[in-house]
Design a protein around this motif. Sequence first.
Motif, PDB file in Angstrom:
ATOM      1  N   ASN A   1      -3.127  -0.470   2.478  1.00  0.00           N
ATOM      2  CA  ASN A   1      -2.898   0.656   1.566  1.00  0.00           C
ATOM      3  C   ASN A   1      -3.814   0.522   0.362  1.00  0.00           C
TER       4      ASN A   1
ATOM      5  N   THR B   1      -5.129   2.373  -3.591  1.00  0.00           N
ATOM      6  CA  THR B   1      -4.867   3.331  -4.675  1.00  0.00           C
ATOM      7  C   THR B   1      -6.095   3.429  -5.564  1.00  0.00           C
ATOM      8  N   ASN B   2      -6.197   4.552  -6.253  1.00  0.00           N
ATOM      9  CA  ASN B   2      -7.283   4.791  -7.209  1.00  0.00           C
ATOM     10  C   ASN B   2      -8.657   4.617  -6.583  1.00  0.00           C
TER      11      ASN B   2
ATOM     12  N   LYS C   1      -3.527   7.479   2.047  1.00  0.00           N
ATOM     13  CA  LYS C   1      -4.331   6.355   1.531  1.00  0.00           C
ATOM     14  C   LYS C   1      -3.929   5.074   2.259  1.00  0.00           C
TER      15      LYS C   1
END
Lengths: 112, 113
Positions: free
Chosen positions: B24, B26-27, B71
Amino acid sequence: DTGVSQDPRHKITKRGQNVTFRCDPISEHNRLYWYRQTLGQGPEFLTYFQNEAQLEKSRLLSDRFSAERPKGSFSTLEIQRTEQGDSAMYLCASSLGQAEAFFGQGTRLTVV
Amino acid sequence: SQKIEQNSEALNIQEGKTATLTCNYTNYSPAYLQWYRQDPGRGPVFLLLIRENEKEKRKERLKVTFDTTLKQSLFHITASQPADSATYLCALGSTSGTYKYIFGTGTRLKVLA
């Protein structure tokens, strides 16, 4: 063997000494990367070359670290005035454009 | 800041079963994602690359999915064997702003005979 080759495989050095590692990428690959990996962590980016040009450096890379890729072939990574915190596996990888990257077996550095 | 998460705990699975590993992030908006295998004391070995416009990629007993909405990437090893025991790393790549691959910390897989 046509893979990425790194030399030496292991290096033990005293704190304060300088060390230099060599990487021979796959011959037709224009991209070359250096990474550092410590136990239990993923590889951490150090620097990137496209042919002979060093196009990206990690902000984490102190001025004791320098890398070159003369003539766009092999590359060297030098660490000056080594510290115990520099102990890690130093990995080199190469790729042809934006494609899969192939890694060498790494150089294990131990600073005592 | 950019973050990649892989199962930090080791995954134990019985031989013959399907192993599923998760990555996973993020950003970050990766253009492609790679999976690597790493054995102790050795460099990562490339397994599969999947691009943002691809949903799934297969190679022999390996399958990777890539969901840019969630994501997340899933990595499957079917009919797992003890020889599949290793650490598996995911790495994200971009086509703009940076040339580097960003790696997760890896998931250690152990296939029990």
